[in-house]
Design a protein around this motif. Structure first.
Motif, short mmCIF file in Angstrom:
data_model
loop_
_atom_site.label_atom_id
_atom_site.label_comp_id
_atom_site.label_asym_id
_atom_site.label_seq_id
_atom_site.Cartn_x
_atom_site.Cartn_y
_atom_site.Cartn_z
N UNK A 117 6.94 -15.93 -4.88
CA UNK A 117 7.62 -15.02 -5.81
C UNK A 117 8.32 -15.78 -6.93
N UNK A 118 8.94 -16.90 -6.59
CA UNK A 118 9.59 -17.71 -7.62
C UNK A 118 8.57 -18.20 -8.65
N UNK A 119 7.46 -18.75 -8.16
CA UNK A 119 6.42 -19.27 -9.05
C UNK A 119 5.82 -18.13 -9.87
N UNK A 120 5.48 -17.03 -9.21
CA UNK A 120 4.86 -15.90 -9.89
C UNK A 120 5.79 -15.30 -10.94
N UNK A 121 7.09 -15.29 -10.68
CA UNK A 121 8.03 -14.70 -11.64
C UNK A 121 8.02 -15.46 -12.96
N UNK A 122 7.82 -16.77 -12.90
CA UNK A 122 7.74 -17.57 -14.12
C UNK A 122 6.33 -17.49 -14.71
N UNK A 123 5.33 -17.70 -13.84
CA UNK A 123 3.94 -17.72 -14.29
C UNK A 123 3.51 -16.39 -14.90
N UNK A 124 3.88 -15.29 -14.25
CA UNK A 124 3.48 -13.96 -14.73
C UNK A 124 4.52 -13.35 -15.66
N UNK A 125 5.57 -14.08 -15.94
CA UNK A 125 6.62 -13.68 -16.89
C UNK A 125 7.22 -12.32 -16.56
N UNK A 126 7.78 -12.23 -15.34
CA UNK A 126 8.45 -10.99 -14.95
C UNK A 126 9.59 -10.71 -15.91
N UNK A 127 9.75 -9.43 -16.24
CA UNK A 127 10.81 -9.05 -17.16
C UNK A 127 11.86 -8.14 -16.54
N UNK A 128 11.55 -7.57 -15.35
CA UNK A 128 12.50 -6.65 -14.74
C UNK A 128 12.30 -6.64 -13.22
N UNK A 129 13.23 -5.97 -12.54
CA UNK A 129 13.19 -5.88 -11.09
C UNK A 129 11.91 -5.19 -10.62
N UNK A 130 11.41 -4.25 -11.38
CA UNK A 130 10.19 -3.54 -11.00
C UNK A 130 8.99 -4.48 -10.90
N UNK A 131 8.98 -5.54 -11.72
CA UNK A 131 7.91 -6.53 -11.63
C UNK A 131 7.93 -7.22 -10.27
N UNK A 132 9.15 -7.55 -9.80
CA UNK A 132 9.27 -8.15 -8.46
C UNK A 132 8.83 -7.17 -7.39
N UNK A 133 9.25 -5.91 -7.52
CA UNK A 133 8.89 -4.89 -6.54
C UNK A 133 7.37 -4.72 -6.46
N UNK A 134 6.72 -4.73 -7.59
CA UNK A 134 5.26 -4.58 -7.61
C UNK A 134 4.59 -5.78 -6.93
N UNK A 135 5.11 -6.97 -7.17
CA UNK A 135 4.54 -8.17 -6.55
C UNK A 135 4.79 -8.16 -5.05
#
Length: 165
Positions: A122-140
């Protein structure tokens, strides 16, 4: 190919074989001038094409360094990181391409990292996929739930605490 002994500018290939783990070609050569024999190893050079268009040689160490940042504070050993780096390189070489888009390197990291440590993933994906909000984390996280991640790990990932609580 120049002869390493007499520097003649042409040599003859006597034998070619796949060497080591299948990523190299071993060639036995002979110089027609001095008749000495020597061996060469040829390997496909992987290069990464960055978004800017710049090209640089693929570096397994750079992959490991990037992933280790995501694994900071996690129970992931140096050996596990080295194995992940090897898996990424093998995946990229198996594509048969000599020029790999930088995006493909990140994609090659995601699957083995998700299996190694979901939090680091999740840490790597948040940077790599450029998460912008909490919903991006929830979807992942929902994607992780749909994968083969154990329910205990998913519970710990989502709610924190010990997986057996």
């Amino acid at each position: 190919m120049h002869c390493p002994f007499c520097k003649h500018n042409d040599t003859r290939v006597l034998d070619s074989r796949v060497a080591e783990d299948g990523t190299n070609i071993r060639r036995r050569r002979q110089c027609p001038m001095c008749e000495r024999r020597f061996t060469t190893l040829e390997q496909m050079q992987l290069v990464v094409v960055k978004r800017s268009g710049a090209v640089e040689p693929f570096s397994r160490e750079k992959v490991i360094t990037g992933v280790s940042k995501a694994c900071k504070g996690r129970p992931v050993s140096e050996g596990q990181l080295a194995k992940l780096g090897q898996q990424v390189e093998e995946t990229l070489r198996a594509s048969g391409q000599a020029e790999i888009p930088a995006n493909d390197v990140g994609v090659a990291v995601l699957r083995p990292l998700s299996q190694l440590d979901p939090v680091a993933y999740l840490r790597f994906a948040s940077v790599y996929k450029q998460y912008e909000c909490v919903e991006d984390f929830e979807a992942e996280i929902q994607l992780l739930r749909n994968e083969t991640v154990s329910p205990a790990i998913t519970k710990k990932l989502i709610y924190g605490g010990h997986p057996h609580d």
